[in-house]
Write a protein that holds these residues in place. Structure first.
Motif, short mmCIF file in Angstrom:
data_model
loop_
_atom_site.label_atom_id
_atom_site.label_comp_id
_atom_site.label_asym_id
_atom_site.label_seq_id
_atom_site.Cartn_x
_atom_site.Cartn_y
_atom_site.Cartn_z
N LEU A 76 0.83 -1.21 0.00
CA LEU A 76 0.00 0.00 0.00
C LEU A 76 0.86 1.26 0.00
CD1 LEU A 76 -2.94 -0.77 2.47
CD2 LEU A 76 -3.10 -0.29 0.02
N MET A 77 1.96 1.21 0.73
CA MET A 77 2.87 2.36 0.75
C MET A 77 3.43 2.62 -0.65
SD MET A 77 4.98 1.48 4.26
CE MET A 77 4.12 0.79 5.67
N MET A 78 3.73 1.54 -1.35
CA MET A 78 4.23 1.69 -2.72
C MET A 78 3.15 2.26 -3.63
SD MET A 78 6.35 -1.91 -3.02
CE MET A 78 6.90 -1.58 -4.69
N TYR A 79 1.91 1.83 -3.39
CA TYR A 79 0.79 2.31 -4.21
C TYR A 79 0.56 3.80 -3.97
CZ TYR A 79 -4.03 3.15 -5.66
OH TYR A 79 -5.17 3.68 -6.22
N TYR A 80 0.49 4.19 -2.71
CA TYR A 80 0.24 5.60 -2.39
C TYR A 80 1.44 6.48 -2.74
CZ TYR A 80 -4.08 4.29 -0.06
OH TYR A 80 -5.34 3.81 0.20
N GLY A 81 2.60 5.84 -2.90
CA GLY A 81 3.77 6.57 -3.35
C GLY A 81 3.86 6.64 -4.87
N HIS A 82 2.77 6.17 -5.52
CA HIS A 82 2.66 6.20 -6.98
C HIS A 82 3.76 5.41 -7.69
CE1 HIS A 82 -0.41 9.26 -6.37
NE2 HIS A 82 0.46 9.98 -5.67
N LEU A 83 4.20 4.33 -7.03
CA LEU A 83 5.23 3.48 -7.63
C LEU A 83 4.61 2.32 -8.40
CD1 LEU A 83 7.70 3.32 -4.60
CD2 LEU A 83 7.92 4.70 -6.67
N ILE A 84 3.39 1.93 -8.02
CA ILE A 84 2.70 0.82 -8.66
C ILE A 84 1.21 1.14 -8.77
CG2 ILE A 84 4.31 -0.98 -7.88
CD1 ILE A 84 2.40 -1.57 -5.56
N GLY A 85 0.52 0.38 -9.63
CA GLY A 85 -0.92 0.54 -9.77
C GLY A 85 -1.65 -0.32 -8.75
N TRP A 86 -3.01 -0.22 -8.74
CA TRP A 86 -3.81 -0.94 -7.75
C TRP A 86 -3.72 -2.46 -7.92
CZ3 TRP A 86 -5.26 -0.46 -3.14
CH2 TRP A 86 -6.26 -1.28 -2.60
N GLU A 87 -3.75 -2.94 -9.16
CA GLU A 87 -3.67 -4.38 -9.39
C GLU A 87 -2.32 -4.92 -8.92
OE1 GLU A 87 -4.10 -7.69 -13.00
OE2 GLU A 87 -4.65 -5.59 -13.35
N GLU A 88 -1.25 -4.20 -9.24
CA GLU A 88 0.07 -4.61 -8.78
C GLU A 88 0.14 -4.59 -7.25
OE1 GLU A 88 0.41 -3.21 -12.90
OE2 GLU A 88 -0.44 -2.29 -11.08
N CYS A 89 -0.54 -3.62 -6.65
CA CYS A 89 -0.58 -3.51 -5.19
C CYS A 89 -1.20 -4.75 -4.58
CB CYS A 89 -1.36 -2.26 -4.78
SG CYS A 89 -1.59 -2.09 -2.99
N GLN A 90 -2.32 -5.20 -5.14
CA GLN A 90 -3.00 -6.38 -4.63
C GLN A 90 -2.12 -7.62 -4.74
OE1 GLN A 90 -5.21 -4.69 -2.88
NE2 GLN A 90 -6.76 -6.24 -3.29
N ASN A 91 -1.42 -7.74 -5.86
CA ASN A 91 -0.55 -8.90 -6.06
C ASN A 91 0.66 -8.86 -5.13
OD1 ASN A 91 -2.26 -9.83 -8.08
ND2 ASN A 91 -1.09 -8.86 -9.72
N LEU A 92 1.22 -7.67 -4.94
CA LEU A 92 2.38 -7.54 -4.06
C LEU A 92 2.00 -7.75 -2.59
CD1 LEU A 92 4.44 -4.63 -5.67
CD2 LEU A 92 4.96 -7.08 -5.63
N LYS A 93 0.76 -7.44 -2.25
CA LYS A 93 0.30 -7.74 -0.89
C LYS A 93 0.45 -9.23 -0.61
CE LYS A 93 -3.21 -4.25 0.27
NZ LYS A 93 -4.65 -4.07 0.60
N LEU A 94 0.09 -10.04 -1.58
CA LEU A 94 0.21 -11.50 -1.42
C LEU A 94 1.67 -11.91 -1.26
CD1 LEU A 94 -2.35 -12.71 -4.12
CD2 LEU A 94 -2.75 -12.28 -1.69
N LEU A 95 2.53 -11.32 -2.08
CA LEU A 95 3.95 -11.66 -2.02
C LEU A 95 4.55 -11.26 -0.67
CD1 LEU A 95 6.63 -12.55 -3.29
CD2 LEU A 95 6.85 -10.24 -4.25
N PHE A 96 4.32 -10.01 -0.26
CA PHE A 96 4.91 -9.54 0.99
C PHE A 96 4.31 -10.26 2.20
CE2 PHE A 96 5.54 -5.20 -1.28
CZ PHE A 96 6.62 -5.74 -1.99
N GLY A 97 3.00 -10.49 2.15
CA GLY A 97 2.36 -11.20 3.25
C GLY A 97 2.87 -12.62 3.38
N PHE A 98 3.03 -13.29 2.25
CA PHE A 98 3.54 -14.66 2.26
C PHE A 98 4.96 -14.69 2.80
CE2 PHE A 98 5.53 -18.31 -0.04
CZ PHE A 98 4.80 -19.32 0.59
N ALA A 99 5.76 -13.70 2.45
CA ALA A 99 7.14 -13.62 2.95
C ALA A 99 7.14 -13.47 4.47
CB ALA A 99 7.86 -12.44 2.30
#
Length: 214
Positions: A76-99
């Motif tokens: 979410l921080m990356m999303y609000y920092g305009h580094l990624i879009g919303w779909e990428e945000c949702q996918n990265l949530k899974l990656l970071f959470g799994f880690a």
């Protein structure tokens, strides 16, 4: 810094955050006890409840859940920092959470022997889908209060998450999140395989929220 390098760095950070052995450090700092040497020998919230009591168990549970939520919310921080879009945000949530969940189960700070990942997984799903996560929490407590088995409540609640996402009331949802939910359920089953055997044999330890009478 390129986006790929940033994602790798954030994934490592999420793993390290999940690796914080809350039960071990809290038990040693406030009780002088290594919870791995008592009870079930597990470095998680459930064994902390069993060995150190409800207050200590609650603290460990909350901190472990916060670990999962914060790690997942890095996206979410990356999303609000305009580094990624919303779909990428949702996918990265899974990656970071799994880690983070992997970090809790295999923590680098305690010889890769940690807890079973339930509390950290709860924090993760609270970030991924808060509404479904709250329903899963209710399901967990209903099962736990009814049978006094933490393991049974965790297994049923973790299965409930992807199933809830299949319902229209919680969707439409990203198919990847649903698939990932079933994979996480499989991981919970694996980490609780000994508990499942004990449940089948009727040998699983019970934990009651009610205080024992003297």
């Amino acid at each position: 810094m390129s986006l790929i390098v940033l994602i790798i760095a954030c994934t490592i950070a999420a793993y390290l955050l999940g690796s914080i052995p809350t039960a071990i450090w809290y038990g040693e700092a406030y009780f002088g006890i290594d919870v791995r040497k008592h009870g079930s020998g597990n470095a998680g919230a459930t064994n902390t409840f069993r060995v150190l009591g409800k207050r200590a168990g609650t603290v460990v549970l909350l901190i472990d859940a916060i670990k999962g939520w914060v790690a997942t919310s890095i996206a979410l921080m990356m999303y609000y920092g305009h580094l990624i879009g919303w779909e990428e945000c949702q996918n990265l949530k899974l990656l970071f959470g799994f880690a983070a969940v992997l970090g809790h189960i295999f923590p680098v700070f305690s010889n890769f022997k940690g807890g079973k990942g339930v509390a950290t997984l709860l924090g993760m799903v609270m970030s991924v889908h808060p509404e479904a996560a709250l329903v899963c929490m209710v399901i967990f407590f209903l099962v736990f209060i009814s049978f006094n088995y933490v393991s049974l409540g965790a297994i049923i609640a973790s299965l409930s998450f992807p199933i809830l996402l299949l319902l229209k009331a919680f969707g439409p949802e990203n198919t990847l999140v649903i698939v990932f939910g079933f994979l996480l359920f499989g991981m919970i089953v694996i980490t609780h395989r000994k508990n499942i055997v004990r449940l089948i044999k009727g040998q699983e330890s019970k934990i009651s929220l009610r205080s024992k009478k003297a």
